[in-house]
Design an enzyme around this catalytic site. Structure first.
Site, PDB file in Angstrom:
ATOM      1  N   ASN A  23      53.323  47.169  45.317  1.00  0.00           N
ATOM      2  CA  ASN A  23      51.962  46.792  45.932  1.00  0.00           C
ATOM      3  C   ASN A  23      51.967  47.580  47.576  1.00  0.00           C
ATOM      4  O   ASN A  23      50.936  47.614  48.152  1.00  0.00           O
ATOM      5  CB  ASN A  23      51.926  45.478  46.258  1.00  0.00           C
ATOM      6  CG  ASN A  23      51.528  44.728  44.944  1.00  0.00           C
ATOM      7  OD1 ASN A  23      51.037  45.391  43.880  1.00  0.00           O
ATOM      8  ND2 ASN A  23      51.300  43.479  44.942  1.00  0.00           N
ATOM      9  N   CYS A 118      39.335  41.342  35.526  1.00  0.00           N
ATOM     10  CA  CYS A 118      40.792  41.519  34.636  1.00  0.00           C
ATOM     11  C   CYS A 118      41.036  40.178  34.252  1.00  0.00           C
ATOM     12  O   CYS A 118      40.511  39.168  34.713  1.00  0.00           O
ATOM     13  CB  CYS A 118      41.665  42.140  35.403  1.00  0.00           C
ATOM     14  SG  CYS A 118      42.553  41.304  37.043  1.00  0.00           S
ATOM     15  N   ARG A 123      37.455  39.364  40.522  1.00  0.00           N
ATOM     16  CA  ARG A 123      38.009  40.215  41.487  1.00  0.00           C
ATOM     17  C   ARG A 123      36.859  41.152  41.752  1.00  0.00           C
ATOM     18  O   ARG A 123      37.034  42.562  41.624  1.00  0.00           O
ATOM     19  CB  ARG A 123      39.195  41.169  40.639  1.00  0.00           C
ATOM     20  CG  ARG A 123      40.435  40.102  40.518  1.00  0.00           C
ATOM     21  CD  ARG A 123      41.920  40.790  39.824  1.00  0.00           C
ATOM     22  NE  ARG A 123      42.429  41.364  40.949  1.00  0.00           N
ATOM     23  CZ  ARG A 123      43.649  42.048  40.823  1.00  0.00           C
ATOM     24  NH1 ARG A 123      43.877  41.850  39.624  1.00  0.00           N
ATOM     25  NH2 ARG A 123      44.355  42.205  41.985  1.00  0.00           N
TER      26      ARG A 123
HETATM   27  C1  UD1 Z   1      46.644  42.483  45.837  1.00  0.00           C
HETATM   28  C2  UD1 Z   1      47.911  42.708  45.061  1.00  0.00           C
HETATM   29  C3  UD1 Z   1      48.103  41.561  43.930  1.00  0.00           C
HETATM   30  C4  UD1 Z   1      48.014  40.499  44.493  1.00  0.00           C
HETATM   31  C5  UD1 Z   1      47.120  40.290  45.385  1.00  0.00           C
HETATM   32  C6  UD1 Z   1      46.884  38.803  46.304  1.00  0.00           C
HETATM   33  C7  UD1 Z   1      47.981  45.008  45.047  1.00  0.00           C
HETATM   34  C8  UD1 Z   1      47.939  46.579  44.277  1.00  0.00           C
HETATM   35  N1  UD1 Z   1      47.861  44.280  44.236  1.00  0.00           N
HETATM   36  O1  UD1 Z   1      45.579  42.755  44.773  1.00  0.00           O
HETATM   37  O2  UD1 Z   1      49.192  42.053  43.080  1.00  0.00           O
HETATM   38  O3  UD1 Z   1      48.071  39.361  43.692  1.00  0.00           O
HETATM   39  O4  UD1 Z   1      46.765  41.140  46.272  1.00  0.00           O
HETATM   40  O5  UD1 Z   1      48.027  38.731  46.834  1.00  0.00           O
HETATM   41  O6  UD1 Z   1      48.362  45.185  46.143  1.00  0.00           O
HETATM   42  N2  UD1 Z   1      38.104  39.291  46.543  1.00  0.00           N
HETATM   43  C9  UD1 Z   1      36.914  39.309  46.814  1.00  0.00           C
HETATM   44  N3  UD1 Z   1      36.136  40.292  47.212  1.00  0.00           N
HETATM   45  C10 UD1 Z   1      36.751  41.523  47.612  1.00  0.00           C
HETATM   46  C11 UD1 Z   1      38.128  41.615  47.262  1.00  0.00           C
HETATM   47  C12 UD1 Z   1      38.765  40.478  46.906  1.00  0.00           C
HETATM   48  O7  UD1 Z   1      36.047  38.160  46.534  1.00  0.00           O
HETATM   49  O8  UD1 Z   1      36.053  42.408  48.003  1.00  0.00           O
HETATM   50  C13 UD1 Z   1      38.872  38.122  46.226  1.00  0.00           C
HETATM   51  C14 UD1 Z   1      39.513  38.406  44.786  1.00  0.00           C
HETATM   52  O9  UD1 Z   1      38.613  38.183  43.616  1.00  0.00           O
HETATM   53  C15 UD1 Z   1      40.753  37.337  44.860  1.00  0.00           C
HETATM   54  C16 UD1 Z   1      41.060  37.289  46.384  1.00  0.00           C
HETATM   55  O10 UD1 Z   1      39.944  37.788  46.972  1.00  0.00           O
HETATM   56  O11 UD1 Z   1      40.203  36.093  44.476  1.00  0.00           O
HETATM   57  C17 UD1 Z   1      42.062  37.986  46.716  1.00  0.00           C
HETATM   58  O12 UD1 Z   1      42.103  39.323  46.238  1.00  0.00           O
HETATM   59  P1  UD1 Z   1      42.869  40.737  47.274  1.00  0.00           P
HETATM   60  O13 UD1 Z   1      43.624  39.979  48.341  1.00  0.00           O
HETATM   61  O14 UD1 Z   1      41.798  41.619  47.143  1.00  0.00           O
HETATM   62  O15 UD1 Z   1      43.801  41.236  45.915  1.00  0.00           O
HETATM   63  P2  UD1 Z   1      44.001  42.719  45.479  1.00  0.00           P
HETATM   64  O16 UD1 Z   1      43.993  43.693  46.734  1.00  0.00           O
HETATM   65  O17 UD1 Z   1      43.105  43.119  44.476  1.00  0.00           O
END
Ligand code: UD1
Length: 427
Positions: A23, A118, A123
């Site tokens: 990550n 996914c 997400r």
């Molecule tokens: C990253 C990690 C993943 C980890 C996650 C949380 C990488 C490549 N992946 O994923 O392994 O499980 O952090 O620690 O680093 N959300 C929204 N809107 C957005 C973005 C996110 O609602 O625009 C929500 C998502 O749906 C989720 C939550 O926020 O429920 C956390 O997501 P996020 O922190 O963005 O995770 P990732 O960056 O996708």
């Protein structure tokens, strides 16, 4: 299709070197698109998600060389880059969406397919897009794509509604070349964010405060080159630390940052395991005569308990004495492994966002499926202590984020081997 065949194994013993963080390296590779000079990225783990990111960067016009044995990637994005990312690669891996910020900043326009949901949840990327809009980009979503345009982005004050890891990274990368100062509030504080900021700064960016909930980015005209070593993977380390507990073994994980593992260490101690910081790394062992005991876990953004360790930690709790409650607050559908654990004899009920676990004394080998990356690792751990043989299929999920998991477990004494193309053999 490959699968793991896993047999009831003795307590795992020995030490294991942890690879560079998946990550951390994925956003750093995306960030290399911002650099006009050559970048050297070290401690790169050998995983299929890294391969996917490299394919995407190549199709966007970057020159790359990956010395897999040395774990080093040389990147050069000095030639003409393309503004469009391909659906095939973005749909394969959500982290591909992280090329959006760098391309928008560097080229002034970008067109990327929406990554979609996914297995673990919907997400969305609304927070990423809100950030780009705040920086002055014109963002349009149509036909499953999102395009953004801005001659030059302008620094802004941006408050994230949730400390999203990906949104923090994407906006931070976009803001590096913006005109003026960007202040990102309520942002993610994960160690991988700090690593990305360190990479960017070593290439000439001015990112301040990464690791706190307010990051200040002072825009610069360009960034040039960097030579950066990726931080160790705290989730891979955590997976092996749990393996020591599940198999009643004694494992030392080396090449780790103990501070990054604080929430996991606290929980391992609560279930009655011993964790010691040694000169070599972190030693986790099981004291004879003590039983694993139940505890409750709630996943939260860092420095809370990581959602990426929830499934693996559950493989301990299903064997612990008493009732444990695991609450998943980060993703809405991250209990796919529960059904598979139940096939192995675990006693788990799901109520809304919590799993209620009654510890059992023994698990049974079964045919199970890796439903996602971390769920797959969790099932492999549980299988080590189950009676008989477990056949774990769909392990391509595990390959996405673990570097030689079966080999590393085998070196500690696990009875695990990989079968390639098993469906053909069975025909
Ligand atoms: C990253 C990690 C993943 C980890 C996650 C949380 C990488 C490549 N992946 O994923 O392994 O499980 O952090 O620690 O680093 N959300 C929204 N809107 C957005 C973005 C996110 O609602 O625009 C929500 C998502 O749906 C989720 C939550 O926020 O429920 C956390 O997501 P996020 O922190 O963005 O995770 P990732 O960056 O996708």
């Amino acid at each position: 299709m490959a699968r793991f065949i896993i047999k009831n194994s003795p307590p795992l013993k020995g030490s294991v070197k942890i690879s560079g963080s998946k990550n951390a390296v994925l956003p750093i590779l995306a960030a290399s698109l911002l650099a006009e000079g050559k970048c050297i990225i070290r401690e790169v783990p050998c995983q299929s998600d890294v391969e996917t990111m490299l394919k995407l960067l190549e199709r966007l016009g970057a020159d790359l060389q990956w010395d897999k044995d040395a774990g080093i990637i040389h990147t050069s994005a000095s030639s003409r880059l393309r503004t469009e990312a391909e659906y095939e690669l973005v749909s394969k891996m959500r982290a591909s969406f992280l090329v959006m910020g760098p391309l928008l900043a560097r080229l002034g326009e970008v067109n990327v397919p929406l990554p979609g949901g996914c297995a673990i949840g919907a997400r969305p990327v609304d927070l990423h897009l809100k950030g780009f809009c705040a920086l002055g980009a014109e963002v349009v979503q149509e036909h499953g794509n999102v395009s953004a345009k801005a001659k030059r982005l302008k620094g802004a004050r941006i408050y994230l509604d949730f400390p999203s890891v990906g949104a923090t990274e994407n906006i931070m990368m976009a803001a590096v070349l913006a005109d003026g100062v960007t202040v990102l509030e309520n942002c993610a504080v994960e160690p991988e964010i700090v690593d990305l900021a360190n990479f960017l700064n070593s290439a000439g960016a001015e990112v301040r405060g990464a690791g706190t909930d307010t990051i200040k980015i002072i825009g610069v005209k360009s960034i040039s080159k960097a030579d950066h070593s990726v931080i160790p993977d705290r989730i891979e380390a955590g997976t092996f630390m749990v393996a020591a507990g599940v198999t009643k073994g004694d494992i030392t994980v080396t090449n780790v940052v103990a501070d990054h593992l604080k929430p996991l260490i606290a929980k391992l101690k609560e279930v009655n395991l011993n964790v010691e910081e040694t000169e070599a790394g972190l030693r986790v062992y099981y004291k004879e005569g003590r039983r694993l005991i139940a505890t409750d876990v709630k996943t939260l953004p860092y420095p809370g308990f990581p959602t990426d360790m929830q499934a693996q930690f559950m493989s301990l709790l299903i064997l612990a004495e008493g009732t444990s409650i695991v609450t998943e607050t980060v993703f809405e559908n991250r209990f796919m492994h529960v059904g598979e654990f139940k096939r192995m004899g675990a006693d788990i009920k799901i109520e809304s966002r919590s799993a209620i676990i009654e510890g059992v004394k023994k698990l049974m080998g079964a045919q199970v499926k890796a439903t996602d990356l971390r769920a797959g690792a969790a099932l492999a751990l549980a299988a080590l202590t189950a009676s008989g043989t477990t056949e774990l299929s769909d392990i391509y999920h595990i390959d996405r984020g673990y570097c030689n998991l079966a080999e590393k477990l085998s070196q500690l004494g696990a009875m695990i081997h990989r079968e390639e193309d098993f469906s053909e053999k069975n025909c």
